[in-house]
Design a protein around this motif. Sequence first.
Motif, mmCIF file in Angstrom:
data_model
loop_
_atom_site.group_PDB
_atom_site.id
_atom_site.type_symbol
_atom_site.label_atom_id
_atom_site.label_comp_id
_atom_site.label_asym_id
_atom_site.label_seq_id
_atom_site.Cartn_x
_atom_site.Cartn_y
_atom_site.Cartn_z
ATOM 1 N N PRO A 1 3.666 -1.643 -5.546
ATOM 2 C CA PRO A 1 4.933 -1.069 -5.034
ATOM 3 C C PRO A 1 4.884 -0.869 -3.526
ATOM 4 N N THR A 2 6.013 -1.133 -2.894
ATOM 5 C CA THR A 2 6.110 -0.921 -1.444
ATOM 6 C C THR A 2 7.152 0.128 -1.074
ATOM 7 N N HIS A 3 7.942 0.589 -2.068
ATOM 8 C CA HIS A 3 8.978 1.580 -1.752
ATOM 9 C C HIS A 3 8.467 3.009 -1.854
ATOM 10 N N TYR A 4 7.217 3.181 -2.241
ATOM 11 C CA TYR A 4 6.576 4.491 -2.177
ATOM 12 C C TYR A 4 5.076 4.272 -2.080
ATOM 13 N N ALA A 5 4.363 5.273 -1.601
ATOM 14 C CA ALA A 5 2.929 5.136 -1.360
ATOM 15 C C ALA A 5 2.159 5.197 -2.688
#
Length: 562
Positions: A124-128
């Motif tokens: 995922p790149t929309h949250y850490a």
Amino acid sequence: MAGDQGEESLTIFVDKRKLSLESSSAGGDGSRNSNRNSNTSGTVTLEALHQLAASYFTDRENTLRRLHHLQIASSAIRVTETRTGPLGCSNYDNLDTVSSVLVHSPENKVQLQEEFQSFVGKLPTHYAVNTSVVEHMWRMDSSLLQRHRQLEAGSSQLLAKARRTVNKLFSLSKRCRKQPKIVLHRARPLHFWLSYSLSILYCSENHQVGVYSDESRSCSCPYSHPPCQGLIPCSVGDGTRCASCSAENRTRCTSCNLGFTITQGACRPAVPDPTDPYLGLESDRDLQDLELRFLLQRRDPRIALHGVFVSNDVRVNTWFDPSWRKRMLLTLKSNRVKSNRVHVLLGLALQFCLTRNSTLEPALSLFVNPFGGSHSESWTMPIGQHGYPDWERTKLDIPLDCYNWTLTLGNRWKSFFETVHFYLRSRIRDPAGASKNTTVYYEPLEAIEPSNNIGYMKVNSMQLFGYSVHFDPEAIQDLILQIDYPYTQGSQDSALLQLVELRLRVNRLSPPGAPHVDLFACLLRHRLKLSSADVTRILTALQAFSARQPNHTEYEANKLCS
């Protein structure tokens, strides 16, 4: 130099699939390949690599220069050289065989390259994410797990083969007096790949890969300029972490968990805005109890509240027969003349006189109505009970038999009030039948024996003491409106939070006893003029909102107003 020990190694890692693809495309794009291979003596082949590996120990400088150009020209080749200490004692034979083994090994630095890159691309790149999340996704990828197990088995075989080769190499040494120390690369553990995934994800800017730290959520870069750290999204989870990250700026929160609010892109514990605009602070009028008692004894006008005396049974400064119950009240009539004020009772005082040699003495019961409404919506003062204050009685130094009675509530027992109801009964004193320090009281006799009820009474004054605080019913109405029609995202929770805080503040001045009396419901009912159904709906919404907050404890309050 002969007595020292050193170590020197050259490792060429080859992705054979990429190498074959580059070789097959060389003929179809001559102009591009001619530029690419201008420094590499033609198309890169395994045979050329064999020759370079064999020439390393005889012509190191030229070999490394040529390998450097090859590595730039081809993405299929990576070269690693290791040199530690002097190497003046060795005389190697059969080096061509050794180098060929190292280059020809079937698993050369493919190392999960096709599957690993695909796995990193799925993160995922929309949250850490952290190591735990990456490990969970790793273990859920069955094809990756199978490939990793295959490479682990292949690596074990390769390491065993390398150990045999190195042992054979040093067995050919002729002038080394010490037993050689053999250091081989160990298989990389799973934790390395998990950390490396995060490093690629967050620390691979400007053509360098740093090391990502879960704890500090930051990168350690090979070079400080330019930095390797890219944008690290916000952390999503429970508590102070975000509920979601902003689409415009992934480093900032766009929503928070219940009980938290966004402050400059981060989630902080929700703290209600000051409730002063809705209900003034009572603490700015707090007095020490000794100060308050002194002011009450002096009947100080600075803390006096003007109440309207109402009674069908008694008139002020008029003698009356106290044999039967008399009802009086003092009210502020705030709903008519002071709609923007609510009032806090700190104490009260009254003065009355009796005829000489009277056997009667007044006995008062007091009921407090907090914000208006019917008499049934009042609570009883437990005067002299369970630690609650009692009357302080003082005889006046005048010819008449007159007394001052003062009740000091102080900061502990102060409460909101609108009307105070007084119920006066008279009791008969019988000092002859009592002990030295007590007085026995009897209820007045029936009207058929009026001659035994000796004495008359008059009330000279009744005074309330306390202070008024600012109250804005329209602003509270606006908060209530946002429960059903919020202005913006988050304004509903903000309004509920402020209403919860208001309820706690109002009920904090509840009369004695547990649980509290719900004075806040009375405020809504009689000062905001809400219907019983609306009050119930609001209280239900506040209870549901509070139940969703962290560390919630059930709030109970006894109903007073209908």
